[in-house]
Scaffold this motif. Structure first.
Motif, PDB file in Angstrom:
ATOM      1  N   LEU A   1       0.826  -1.144   0.041  1.00 19.13           N
ATOM      2  CA  LEU A   1      -0.044  -0.048   0.047  1.00 19.13           C
ATOM      3  C   LEU A   1       1.058   1.356   0.027  1.00 19.13           C
ATOM      4  CD1 LEU A   1      -3.006   0.949  -0.003  1.00 19.13           C
ATOM      5  CD2 LEU A   1      -2.888   0.932   2.725  1.00 19.13           C
ATOM      6  N   SER A   2       2.013   1.033   0.692  1.00 19.39           N
ATOM      7  CA  SER A   2       2.847   2.344   0.847  1.00 19.39           C
ATOM      8  C   SER A   2       3.495   2.699  -0.617  1.00 19.39           C
ATOM      9  CB  SER A   2       4.032   2.271   1.901  1.00 19.39           C
ATOM     10  OG  SER A   2       3.432   1.853   3.106  1.00 19.39           O
TER      11      SER A   2
ATOM     12  N   HIS B   1       2.221   1.877  -3.761  1.00 21.03           N
ATOM     13  CA  HIS B   1       1.088   1.959  -4.748  1.00 21.03           C
ATOM     14  C   HIS B   1       1.184   3.344  -5.524  1.00 21.03           C
ATOM     15  CE1 HIS B   1      -1.877  -0.517  -6.251  1.00 21.03           C
ATOM     16  NE2 HIS B   1      -1.943  -1.193  -5.294  1.00 21.03           N
TER      17      HIS B   1
ATOM     18  N   ASP C   1      -4.070   5.104  -6.941  1.00 21.88           N
ATOM     19  CA  ASP C   1      -4.565   3.938  -6.593  1.00 21.88           C
ATOM     20  C   ASP C   1      -4.649   3.769  -5.060  1.00 21.88           C
ATOM     21  OD1 ASP C   1      -5.212   3.059  -9.317  1.00 21.88           O
ATOM     22  OD2 ASP C   1      -2.973   2.160  -9.439  1.00 21.88           O
ATOM     23  N   ARG C   2      -3.866   4.319  -4.630  1.00 22.01           N
ATOM     24  CA  ARG C   2      -3.634   4.329  -2.940  1.00 22.01           C
ATOM     25  C   ARG C   2      -4.829   5.134  -2.397  1.00 22.01           C
ATOM     26  NH1 ARG C   2       1.583   5.591  -1.860  1.00 22.01           N
ATOM     27  NH2 ARG C   2       0.832   7.738  -1.884  1.00 22.01           N
ATOM     28  N   LYS C   3      -5.042   6.248  -3.126  1.00 18.85           N
ATOM     29  CA  LYS C   3      -6.189   6.815  -2.517  1.00 18.85           C
ATOM     30  C   LYS C   3      -7.686   6.248  -2.655  1.00 18.85           C
ATOM     31  CE  LYS C   3      -4.215  11.744  -3.543  1.00 18.85           C
ATOM     32  NZ  LYS C   3      -4.187  12.934  -4.322  1.00 18.85           N
TER      33      LYS C   3
ATOM     34  N   SER D   1      -4.500   8.752   6.401  1.00 20.84           N
ATOM     35  CA  SER D   1      -3.010   8.450   6.676  1.00 20.84           C
ATOM     36  C   SER D   1      -2.632   9.728   7.378  1.00 20.84           C
ATOM     37  CB  SER D   1      -2.227   8.686   5.412  1.00 20.84           C
ATOM     38  OG  SER D   1      -0.865   8.439   5.712  1.00 20.84           O
TER      39      SER D   1
ATOM     40  N   SER E   1       5.386   4.975   6.181  1.00 17.47           N
ATOM     41  CA  SER E   1       3.943   5.367   5.763  1.00 17.47           C
ATOM     42  C   SER E   1       3.287   4.628   6.729  1.00 17.47           C
ATOM     43  CB  SER E   1       3.797   4.473   4.416  1.00 17.47           C
ATOM     44  OG  SER E   1       4.665   5.110   3.592  1.00 17.47           O
TER      45      SER E   1
ATOM     46  N   ASP F   1      -2.262  -8.484  -4.570  1.00 20.73           N
ATOM     47  CA  ASP F   1      -2.537  -7.081  -3.903  1.00 20.73           C
ATOM     48  C   ASP F   1      -3.324  -7.470  -2.860  1.00 20.73           C
ATOM     49  OD1 ASP F   1      -2.438  -4.379  -6.492  1.00 20.73           O
ATOM     50  OD2 ASP F   1      -0.864  -5.610  -5.343  1.00 20.73           O
TER      51      ASP F   1
END
Length: 443
Positions: free
Chosen positions: A68-69, A71, A75-77, A87, A99, A142
């Motif tokens: 996730l860190s 990504h 896409d992470r958002k 975060s 992160s 993922d």
């Protein structure tokens, strides 16, 4: 400080913790050992082992932390939004050391619905049977589809551990202020943390350079290179802090947690590699789980009774519980908070550290009284330099460490006033650590 003395944590079995927390009797040997380890003569932390049905859940969630860190930001958002995560670090900063992904974990329906049986003490409708954990073979994917449920399931389990321990401590101290303070808060904060390897930092920096303007990154390139080579020091809120003179390469600076208990998983370590192919726009970064290279957690504490730094070692897949300053205050010093940091392994640039943490705290409106609090505990977390010299304390490294703590860790006496609410105490603590004139601010 990888040569620091090792502290093997006192360990209690989960089954014994549950039995002890529901028992009406007191003064058992285990209760005495808990208070000895969490009290003023102990290190301020212990481990809980063999918690059932969480091993695979822990592994999969910690594996997701790094992915996730790293990504793509867009896409992470989307993933964070879909799974109700936020975060508390500036993820746009490519020089960050960590992160962090956070969520508020709410107790069921407030104190009136909490039953005696430990498994009913938190909102357990999202139990492990409802979580698609999968198997270890799924780690190559993922696997974010069930992130929210996994986060909550492990978080609620760790909240239960803290509540059980609070009940045991209350019985030894007298009254039920710790447990009731946790329940009155109605929520705890869960945080999934990825401590970056140097390879991760390279990936983030290269990614940021591609996305940003060439002029902006040209201006910042030299500064980024310098931070990367030194290992930029950031607190867990993402603020750049003044490098520690004694330990210049820390993942997390020396500090006290200011809640009641901090419950955290024994960390996972990942070895990462980076390669770029002709068919990809971005570097490919893969990871592989490995044992701790030194056999310990890289969590360091300062033991005030021994006046020395210790490296914490816990058994694999156990849960570590640390005492925070609020428990110290509410117990009138019968529990002692832990001064700690996380150090980065030397000469292992491709090693990252993953952990999941739950911060248990009182309600923001909880009022602190210090009328019965031992005044000697208001001193900084280690023996004052003048006292050490008077006692012919000749260890120069220890004297240097004492000076460093005095420069970077604001004493409790400067942050706590009688009648303060927990909200006021937490604001003042954050200000004195990381504010514009804070001891660990970027000056």
């Amino acid at each position: 400080m990888e040569g620091s003395e090792i502290l093997e944590l006192y360990e209690i079995q989960y089954s014994d913790l549950v039995l002890l927390s529901s028992s009406l009797s007191s003064c058992s040997h285990q209760e005495e050992m808990i208070m000895e380890n969490l009290g003023p003569t102990g290190p301020g932390l212990l481990a809980i082992a063999n918690v059932p049905d969480v091993s695979l859940l822990r592994r999969k969630l910690l594996h997701l932390s790094r992915r996730l860190s790293l990504h793509r930001p867009e896409d992470r958002k989307r993933i964070l939004r879909e799974h109700k995560l936020g975060s508390d670090v500036p993820l746009k900063n490519p020089d960050r050391n960590a992160s962090s992904f956070a969520m508020q974990l709410k107790y069921a329906h407030g104190p009136e619905s909490i039953e005696t049986k430990p498994s009913h003490r938190v909102d357990s409708h999202l139990n492990l049977e409802n979580v698609n954990i999968g198997s270890t073979s799924d780690f190559q994917d993922d696997g974010f589809d069930d992130l929210e449920n996994m986060f909550k399931a492990l978080g609620f389990c760790m909240m239960e551990l803290g509540l059980c321990l609070a009940r045991i401590c209350d019985r030894a101290i007298g009254g039920n202020e710790l447990e009731q303070s946790l329940l009155d808060s109605c929520a705890a904060k869960g945080r999934l943390i990825h401590y970056h390897s140097m390879v991760d930092s390279l990936v983030l920096r290269e990614d940021g350079r591609r996305k940003g303007s060439s002029k902006k990154h040209a201006n910042n390139h030299a500064r980024s290179e310098q931070k990367l080579s030194k290992g930029a020091n950031l607190d867990t809120n993402g603020n750049e802090v003044r490098p520690c003179e004694i330990h210049p390469n820390l993942w997390q600076q020396w500090h006290y947690d200011y809640g009641i208990f901090t419950v955290l998983t024994d960390p996972m370590f990942l070895l990462s590699s980076q390669q770029t192919t002709a068919n990809t726009e971005f570097p490919i970064s893969s990871d592989q789980e490995c044992a701790s290279p030194s056999g310990h957690s890289y969590l360091q504490i300062f033991h005030p009774n021994k006046n020395k730094v210790l490296m914490v070692k816990s058994s694999p897949e156990s849960f570590i519980v640390q005492v925070g300053e609020s428990a110290d205050i509410l117990s009138k010093g019968k529990l002692r908070s832990t001064l700690h940091c996380v150090c980065r392994p030397a000469r292992l640039e491709n090693l990252s550290r993953e952990t999941f943490v739950v911060f248990l705290q009182p309600a923001w409106s909880k009022t602190f009284s210090i009328s019965d609090y031992p005044m000697e505990y208001f001193k900084p977390g280690c023996q004052p330099l003048e006292e050490a010299e008077e006692n012919n304390f000749v260890d120069q490294d220890q004297n240097a460490l004492t000076r460093e703590f005095q420069k970077t860790v604001p004493p409790l006496s400067a942050r706590l006033k009688d009648g303060m609410t927990f909200a006021e105490f937490s604001r003042e603590t954050t200000k004195q650590y990381y504010g514009g004139s804070g001891l660990q601010s970027n000056k």
